[in-house]
Write a protein that holds these residues in place. Structure first.
Motif, PDB file in Angstrom:
ATOM      1  N   ARG A 100       0.828  -1.216   0.000  1.00  0.00           N
ATOM      2  CA  ARG A 100       0.000   0.000   0.000  1.00  0.00           C
ATOM      3  C   ARG A 100       0.862   1.265   0.000  1.00  0.00           C
ATOM      4  NH1 ARG A 100      -5.093   0.320   0.492  1.00  0.00           N
ATOM      5  NH2 ARG A 100      -5.240   1.858   2.157  1.00  0.00           N
ATOM      6  N   GLU A 103       2.248   1.537  -3.542  1.00  0.00           N
ATOM      7  CA  GLU A 103       1.216   1.990  -4.473  1.00  0.00           C
ATOM      8  C   GLU A 103       0.990   3.491  -4.342  1.00  0.00           C
ATOM      9  OE1 GLU A 103      -2.247  -0.301  -3.543  1.00  0.00           O
ATOM     10  OE2 GLU A 103      -1.575  -2.046  -4.669  1.00  0.00           O
ATOM     11  N   LEU A 107       1.866   6.254  -7.225  1.00  0.00           N
ATOM     12  CA  LEU A 107       0.785   7.087  -7.760  1.00  0.00           C
ATOM     13  C   LEU A 107       1.068   8.570  -7.551  1.00  0.00           C
ATOM     14  CD1 LEU A 107      -2.329   5.005  -6.663  1.00  0.00           C
ATOM     15  CD2 LEU A 107      -1.480   5.351  -8.992  1.00  0.00           C
ATOM     16  N   ARG A 108       1.668   8.908  -6.410  1.00  0.00           N
ATOM     17  CA  ARG A 108       1.927  10.321  -6.102  1.00  0.00           C
ATOM     18  C   ARG A 108       3.130  10.861  -6.869  1.00  0.00           C
ATOM     19  NH1 ARG A 108       1.554  14.572  -6.568  1.00  0.00           N
ATOM     20  NH2 ARG A 108       2.127  16.244  -5.193  1.00  0.00           N
ATOM     21  N   LEU A 113      -0.447  11.915  -9.287  1.00  0.00           N
ATOM     22  CA  LEU A 113      -1.805  12.126  -8.785  1.00  0.00           C
ATOM     23  C   LEU A 113      -1.786  12.899  -7.474  1.00  0.00           C
ATOM     24  CD1 LEU A 113      -3.478   8.633  -9.346  1.00  0.00           C
ATOM     25  CD2 LEU A 113      -3.499  10.620 -10.851  1.00  0.00           C
ATOM     26  N   GLU A 117      -7.044  12.153  -5.478  1.00  0.00           N
ATOM     27  CA  GLU A 117      -7.150  11.181  -6.569  1.00  0.00           C
ATOM     28  C   GLU A 117      -6.624   9.813  -6.135  1.00  0.00           C
ATOM     29  OE1 GLU A 117      -6.461  14.096 -10.403  1.00  0.00           O
ATOM     30  OE2 GLU A 117      -4.745  13.680  -9.087  1.00  0.00           O
ATOM     31  N   ILE A 118      -5.545   9.807  -5.386  1.00  0.00           N
ATOM     32  CA  ILE A 118      -4.992   8.542  -4.887  1.00  0.00           C
ATOM     33  C   ILE A 118      -6.007   7.871  -3.968  1.00  0.00           C
ATOM     34  CG2 ILE A 118      -3.146   7.481  -3.531  1.00  0.00           C
ATOM     35  CD1 ILE A 118      -1.367   9.874  -4.433  1.00  0.00           C
ATOM     36  N   ARG A 120      -9.204   8.069  -4.089  1.00  0.00           N
ATOM     37  CA  ARG A 120     -10.252   7.461  -4.917  1.00  0.00           C
ATOM     38  C   ARG A 120      -9.758   6.166  -5.560  1.00  0.00           C
ATOM     39  NH1 ARG A 120     -11.145  12.176  -8.223  1.00  0.00           N
ATOM     40  NH2 ARG A 120     -11.380  13.657  -6.578  1.00  0.00           N
ATOM     41  N   VAL A 121      -8.559   6.220  -6.117  1.00  0.00           N
ATOM     42  CA  VAL A 121      -7.999   5.044  -6.807  1.00  0.00           C
ATOM     43  C   VAL A 121      -7.836   3.876  -5.838  1.00  0.00           C
ATOM     44  CG1 VAL A 121      -5.926   4.134  -7.932  1.00  0.00           C
ATOM     45  CG2 VAL A 121      -6.843   6.334  -8.638  1.00  0.00           C
ATOM     46  N   MET A 122      -7.325   4.172  -4.638  1.00  0.00           N
ATOM     47  CA  MET A 122      -7.034   3.104  -3.675  1.00  0.00           C
ATOM     48  C   MET A 122      -8.225   2.775  -2.774  1.00  0.00           C
ATOM     49  SD  MET A 122      -3.059   3.927  -2.689  1.00  0.00           S
ATOM     50  CE  MET A 122      -2.935   2.501  -1.597  1.00  0.00           C
ATOM     51  N   GLY A 123      -9.294   3.573  -2.868  1.00  0.00           N
ATOM     52  CA  GLY A 123     -10.476   3.318  -2.056  1.00  0.00           C
ATOM     53  C   GLY A 123     -10.225   3.528  -0.568  1.00  0.00           C
TER      54      GLY A 123
END
Length: 157
Positions: A100, A103, A107-108, A113, A117-118, A120-123
């Motif tokens: 995690r 990830e 993403l950052r 992102l 946004e991260i 949202r992507v990772m929930g």
């Protein structure tokens, strides 16, 4: 509300029309989300202006903090061999992170992102993402310091 006028004003503040447009559009999206939840905004123009300005300020703070963090993590190598070695060191350091954390970090810092946004992507909630990124940065700083003698003084990391 006068979209072009607000974008123009923010562009004067932040120095970038694209950044200003992004901030105003994000603020408008947030206003729309509020309205969908049944929340009222007394003065849409004032609310959107305040939120857009806050987003711009937050972006500047984030860039400043990230710039300092990058400078502390890795001293810029001068030759091609050093650059390859540094990339390998960073990849190894990333591999030591939890899935995690890795990830969120990728993403950052690689995809670019924003925290929202991260999330949202990772929930996951934004606070969780911020925590994952902070722990990942601390771990990477330690890993890179131990593995890479070119990293800045330990007190700086």
């Amino acid at each position: 509300m006068h979209y072009p006028r607000l974008v123009g004003a923010l562009a004067l503040v932040c120095g970038s029309r694209a950044t200003a447009e992004d901030a105003v559009q994000e603020a408008l999206a947030r206003a729309w989300e509020r309205s969908l939840r049944g929340e009222e905004v007394d003065s849409l123009a004032a609310w959107v202006t305040a939120v857009a300005m806050n987003l711009t300020r937050s972006g500047f703070r984030r860039l400043r903090v990230e710039g300092r963090a990058r400078a502390k993590l890795i001293a810029v190598p001068h030759d091609a061999t050093s650059q390859v070695e540094t990339r390998v060191d960073v990849r190894r350091a990333l591999a030591t992170l939890s899935l995690r954390q890795r990830e969120a970090t990728v993403l950052r810092y690689y995809v670019g992102l924003e925290v929202t946004e991260i999330a949202r992507v990772m929930g996951s909630p934004e606070g969780t993402i911020k925590s994952l990124l902070a722990r990942a940065r601390a771990s990477l700083a330690g890993s890179l310091h131990l593995e890479n003698s070119r990293v800045a003084n330990h007190d700086d990391v």
